[in-house]
Design a protein around this motif. Structure first.
Motif, PDB file in Angstrom:
ATOM      1  N   LYS A   1     -18.569   7.553  17.999  1.00  0.00           N
ATOM      2  CA  LYS A   1     -19.014   8.954  18.012  1.00  0.00           C
ATOM      3  C   LYS A   1     -17.927   9.916  17.545  1.00  0.00           C
ATOM      4  CE  LYS A   1     -22.692   8.451  21.453  1.00  0.00           C
ATOM      5  NZ  LYS A   1     -22.954   7.064  21.063  1.00  0.00           N
ATOM      6  N   LEU A   2     -17.290   9.540  16.422  1.00  0.00           N
ATOM      7  CA  LEU A   2     -16.285  10.386  15.790  1.00  0.00           C
ATOM      8  C   LEU A   2     -16.746  10.734  14.381  1.00  0.00           C
ATOM      9  CD1 LEU A   2     -13.071   8.396  16.797  1.00  0.00           C
ATOM     10  CD2 LEU A   2     -13.807  10.574  17.762  1.00  0.00           C
ATOM     11  N   VAL A   3     -16.369  11.916  13.903  1.00  0.00           N
ATOM     12  CA  VAL A   3     -16.740  12.342  12.554  1.00  0.00           C
ATOM     13  C   VAL A   3     -15.491  12.786  11.796  1.00  0.00           C
ATOM     14  CG1 VAL A   3     -19.096  13.008  13.126  1.00  0.00           C
ATOM     15  CG2 VAL A   3     -17.255  14.675  13.382  1.00  0.00           C
ATOM     16  N   PRO A   4     -15.366  12.408  10.510  1.00  0.00           N
ATOM     17  CA  PRO A   4     -14.211  12.840   9.715  1.00  0.00           C
ATOM     18  C   PRO A   4     -14.321  14.313   9.347  1.00  0.00           C
ATOM     19  CG  PRO A   4     -15.739  11.576   8.365  1.00  0.00           C
ATOM     20  CD  PRO A   4     -16.265  11.516   9.768  1.00  0.00           C
ATOM     21  N   VAL A   5     -13.187  15.022   9.408  1.00  0.00           N
ATOM     22  CA  VAL A   5     -13.196  16.449   9.070  1.00  0.00           C
ATOM     23  C   VAL A   5     -12.203  16.805   7.960  1.00  0.00           C
ATOM     24  CG1 VAL A   5     -14.024  17.191  11.331  1.00  0.00           C
ATOM     25  CG2 VAL A   5     -11.562  16.957  10.954  1.00  0.00           C
ATOM     26  N   ALA A   6     -11.312  15.888   7.603  1.00  0.00           N
ATOM     27  CA  ALA A   6     -10.349  16.169   6.527  1.00  0.00           C
ATOM     28  C   ALA A   6      -9.751  14.867   6.021  1.00  0.00           C
ATOM     29  CB  ALA A   6      -9.244  17.104   7.014  1.00  0.00           C
ATOM     30  N   GLU A   7      -9.506  14.818   4.710  1.00  0.00           N
ATOM     31  CA  GLU A   7      -8.828  13.657   4.135  1.00  0.00           C
ATOM     32  C   GLU A   7      -7.333  13.911   4.093  1.00  0.00           C
ATOM     33  OE1 GLU A   7      -8.657  11.750  -0.238  1.00  0.00           O
ATOM     34  OE2 GLU A   7     -10.581  11.418   0.771  1.00  0.00           O
ATOM     35  N   VAL A   8      -6.575  12.960   4.601  1.00  0.00           N
ATOM     36  CA  VAL A   8      -5.122  13.092   4.693  1.00  0.00           C
ATOM     37  C   VAL A   8      -4.438  12.475   3.473  1.00  0.00           C
ATOM     38  CG1 VAL A   8      -3.084  12.425   6.035  1.00  0.00           C
ATOM     39  CG2 VAL A   8      -5.206  13.079   7.210  1.00  0.00           C
ATOM     40  N   LEU A   9      -4.869  11.266   3.120  1.00  0.00           N
ATOM     41  CA  LEU A   9      -4.192  10.523   2.053  1.00  0.00           C
ATOM     42  C   LEU A   9      -5.138   9.489   1.471  1.00  0.00           C
ATOM     43  CD1 LEU A   9      -1.414   9.711   0.635  1.00  0.00           C
ATOM     44  CD2 LEU A   9      -1.158   8.056   2.494  1.00  0.00           C
ATOM     45  N   ASN A  10      -5.100   9.352   0.152  1.00  0.00           N
ATOM     46  CA  ASN A  10      -5.828   8.291  -0.535  1.00  0.00           C
ATOM     47  C   ASN A  10      -4.796   7.261  -0.966  1.00  0.00           C
ATOM     48  OD1 ASN A  10      -8.115   7.077  -1.690  1.00  0.00           O
ATOM     49  ND2 ASN A  10      -8.905   9.096  -2.294  1.00  0.00           N
TER      50      ASN A  10
ATOM     51  N   LYS B   1      -4.004   0.217  -8.509  1.00  0.00           N
ATOM     52  CA  LYS B   1      -5.426   0.589  -8.529  1.00  0.00           C
ATOM     53  C   LYS B   1      -6.350  -0.333  -7.721  1.00  0.00           C
ATOM     54  CE  LYS B   1      -4.477   3.797 -11.674  1.00  0.00           C
ATOM     55  NZ  LYS B   1      -4.431   5.227 -11.339  1.00  0.00           N
ATOM     56  N   PHE B   2      -5.811  -1.122  -6.802  1.00  0.00           N
ATOM     57  CA  PHE B   2      -6.696  -1.906  -5.944  1.00  0.00           C
ATOM     58  C   PHE B   2      -6.270  -1.736  -4.484  1.00  0.00           C
ATOM     59  CE2 PHE B   2      -3.326  -5.053  -6.780  1.00  0.00           C
ATOM     60  CZ  PHE B   2      -3.136  -5.636  -5.533  1.00  0.00           C
ATOM     61  N   GLY B   3      -7.106  -2.234  -3.571  1.00  0.00           N
ATOM     62  CA  GLY B   3      -6.798  -2.099  -2.140  1.00  0.00           C
ATOM     63  C   GLY B   3      -6.902  -0.662  -1.662  1.00  0.00           C
ATOM     64  N   GLY B   4      -7.823   0.090  -2.239  1.00  0.00           N
ATOM     65  CA  GLY B   4      -7.946   1.505  -1.889  1.00  0.00           C
ATOM     66  C   GLY B   4      -8.427   1.736  -0.463  1.00  0.00           C
ATOM     67  N   CYS B   5      -7.876   2.736   0.177  1.00  0.00           N
ATOM     68  CA  CYS B   5      -8.324   3.146   1.509  1.00  0.00           C
ATOM     69  C   CYS B   5      -8.010   4.626   1.681  1.00  0.00           C
ATOM     70  CB  CYS B   5      -7.654   2.316   2.606  1.00  0.00           C
ATOM     71  SG  CYS B   5      -5.843   2.452   2.623  1.00  0.00           S
ATOM     72  N   ARG B   6      -8.674   5.246   2.652  1.00  0.00           N
ATOM     73  CA  ARG B   6      -8.477   6.671   2.905  1.00  0.00           C
ATOM     74  C   ARG B   6      -8.008   6.904   4.338  1.00  0.00           C
ATOM     75  NH1 ARG B   6     -13.746   9.579   2.429  1.00  0.00           N
ATOM     76  NH2 ARG B   6     -14.468   7.689   3.461  1.00  0.00           N
TER      77      ARG B   6
ATOM     78  N   GLY C   1       0.807  -1.216   0.000  1.00  0.00           N
ATOM     79  CA  GLY C   1       0.000   0.000   0.000  1.00  0.00           C
ATOM     80  C   GLY C   1       0.841   1.267   0.000  1.00  0.00           C
ATOM     81  N   LYS C   2       0.331   2.289  -0.665  1.00  0.00           N
ATOM     82  CA  LYS C   2       1.013   3.589  -0.700  1.00  0.00           C
ATOM     83  C   LYS C   2       1.193   4.141   0.708  1.00  0.00           C
ATOM     84  CE  LYS C   2       2.501   7.487  -2.601  1.00  0.00           C
ATOM     85  NZ  LYS C   2       3.773   7.583  -3.350  1.00  0.00           N
ATOM     86  N   ASP C   3       0.232   3.871   1.595  1.00  0.00           N
ATOM     87  CA  ASP C   3       0.333   4.362   2.969  1.00  0.00           C
ATOM     88  C   ASP C   3       1.592   3.829   3.653  1.00  0.00           C
ATOM     89  OD1 ASP C   3      -1.492   1.995   2.617  1.00  0.00           O
ATOM     90  OD2 ASP C   3      -1.191   1.837   4.768  1.00  0.00           O
ATOM     91  N   THR C   4       1.905   2.551   3.423  1.00  0.00           N
ATOM     92  CA  THR C   4       3.105   1.962   4.025  1.00  0.00           C
ATOM     93  C   THR C   4       4.371   2.582   3.443  1.00  0.00           C
ATOM     94  OG1 THR C   4       1.932  -0.133   4.370  1.00  0.00           O
ATOM     95  CG2 THR C   4       4.329  -0.220   4.436  1.00  0.00           C
ATOM     96  N   ILE C   5       4.355   2.853   2.145  1.00  0.00           N
ATOM     97  CA  ILE C   5       5.513   3.488   1.497  1.00  0.00           C
ATOM     98  C   ILE C   5       5.757   4.876   2.090  1.00  0.00           C
ATOM     99  CG2 ILE C   5       6.430   4.360  -0.687  1.00  0.00           C
ATOM    100  CD1 ILE C   5       4.678   2.217  -2.091  1.00  0.00           C
ATOM    101  N   VAL C   6       4.683   5.648   2.212  1.00  0.00           N
ATOM    102  CA  VAL C   6       4.810   7.021   2.727  1.00  0.00           C
ATOM    103  C   VAL C   6       5.238   7.008   4.193  1.00  0.00           C
ATOM    104  CG1 VAL C   6       3.559   9.144   3.245  1.00  0.00           C
ATOM    105  CG2 VAL C   6       3.129   7.939   1.095  1.00  0.00           C
TER     106      VAL C   6
ATOM    107  N   ALA D   1       3.342  14.948   8.338  1.00  0.00           N
ATOM    108  CA  ALA D   1       3.519  15.581   7.028  1.00  0.00           C
ATOM    109  C   ALA D   1       2.253  16.326   6.621  1.00  0.00           C
ATOM    110  CB  ALA D   1       3.876  14.531   5.982  1.00  0.00           C
ATOM    111  N   PHE D   2       1.100  15.732   6.882  1.00  0.00           N
ATOM    112  CA  PHE D   2      -0.164  16.370   6.515  1.00  0.00           C
ATOM    113  C   PHE D   2      -0.349  17.679   7.273  1.00  0.00           C
ATOM    114  CE2 PHE D   2      -4.617  17.106   7.729  1.00  0.00           C
ATOM    115  CZ  PHE D   2      -5.161  17.375   6.475  1.00  0.00           C
ATOM    116  N   PHE D   3      -0.177  17.653   8.575  1.00  0.00           N
ATOM    117  CA  PHE D   3      -0.404  18.868   9.361  1.00  0.00           C
ATOM    118  C   PHE D   3       0.651  19.932   9.062  1.00  0.00           C
ATOM    119  CE2 PHE D   3      -2.809  15.840  12.082  1.00  0.00           C
ATOM    120  CZ  PHE D   3      -4.025  16.489  12.027  1.00  0.00           C
ATOM    121  N   ARG D   4       1.856  19.510   8.750  1.00  0.00           N
ATOM    122  CA  ARG D   4       2.889  20.480   8.352  1.00  0.00           C
ATOM    123  C   ARG D   4       2.483  21.190   7.073  1.00  0.00           C
ATOM    124  NH1 ARG D   4       6.920  17.350   8.870  1.00  0.00           N
ATOM    125  NH2 ARG D   4       7.102  16.668   6.696  1.00  0.00           N
ATOM    126  N   GLN D   5       1.912  20.440   6.123  1.00  0.00           N
ATOM    127  CA  GLN D   5       1.417  21.039   4.883  1.00  0.00           C
ATOM    128  C   GLN D   5       0.291  22.033   5.144  1.00  0.00           C
ATOM    129  OE1 GLN D   5       0.289  17.635   2.560  1.00  0.00           O
ATOM    130  NE2 GLN D   5       2.392  17.089   2.037  1.00  0.00           N
TER     131      GLN D   5
END
Length: 220
Positions: A174-183, A94-99, A76-81, A130-134
């Motif tokens: 009881k949590l709600v998503p507020v921003a996407e970090v990585l696809n 193009k498979f195994g997609g997650c957010r 997964g790209k997440d593991t690479i990053v 990295a996301f919050f720094r951006q």
């Protein structure tokens, strides 16, 4: 007999990515029938293709590839990053997609930038940082190894960064998503030296895999 230097070693990820990884390589022309159900075997060899398959945890695949124990790997790209290993990323499969999402408690402030300097619980500290720094935000990143959703409930952190598929786990806590970090999707990676020295074996395989992906054959 095939010399070790002529054997192509491919690292396959255990778990949810395994069967699509095997199917993809089969569609690309490799003999994968014997790895469909490997049981407890972790090292399998195709005499026909002179290909060795290593079956290991997805989080270990970049290490196997970086150090040359595997020439190619599917991960997964997440593991690479997150791991930032010195590998060559060849293809998006193009498979195994997650957010990855930032999530906060229900009823809390949902403007992300108003959470500056808050505490964030995650299993993926590099991705989160990295996301919050951006975003120009300074956050306190707290690494956990599981049950990330518990952190805001018990006051360990104000928010979390975690993988989200259906969102059910977030709702149940009881949590709600507020921003996407990585696809993230599954990627084909290569050892940099292998990619150069074994290019006559790797490049044709990569092109066949590319064709399978572009034609959507894996989804058929």
């Amino acid at each position: 007999m095939v010399a070790d230097r002529d054997i192509l070693t491919v690292a396959l990820p255990k778990g949810t990515l395994y069967h699509n990884s095997v199917k993809l390589l089969g569609l690309a022309g490799l003999d994968t029938e014997f790895v469909q159900d490997p049981g407890r075997q972790l090292l399998l060899y195709s005499v026909k293709d002179a290909v060795r398959f290593i079956i290991c945890r997805p989080t270990d695949i970049p290490t196997y590839v970086e150090y040359g124990a595997a020439d190619l790997g599917l991960v997964g790209k997440d593991t690479i990053v997150e791991q930032q290993k010195d590998v060559y990323e060849l293809l998006d499969l193009k498979f195994g997609g997650c957010r990855f999402m930032v999530a906060v408690p229900e009823g809390a402030e949902q403007d992300l930038h108003k959470w500056n300097q808050a505490r964030v619980a995650t299993k993926f500290p590099r991705i989160a940082e990295a996301f919050f720094r951006q975003q120009g935000m300074q956050m306190e990143i707290i690494k956990l190894h599981g049950n990330i959703e518990l952190a805001p409930i018990v006051g360990l952190a104000e928010m979390i960064v975690d993988l989200v598929s259906t969102g059910r786990t977030l709702r149940e806590n009881k949590l709600v998503p507020v921003a996407e970090v990585l696809n993230s999707t599954t990627r084909l990676i290569a050892n940099r030296v292998s990619h150069r020295l074994k290019n006559e074996r790797i490049n044709p395989l990569v092109e066949k895999i590319r064709q399978v992906v572009e034609e959507g054959k894996l989804e058929a």
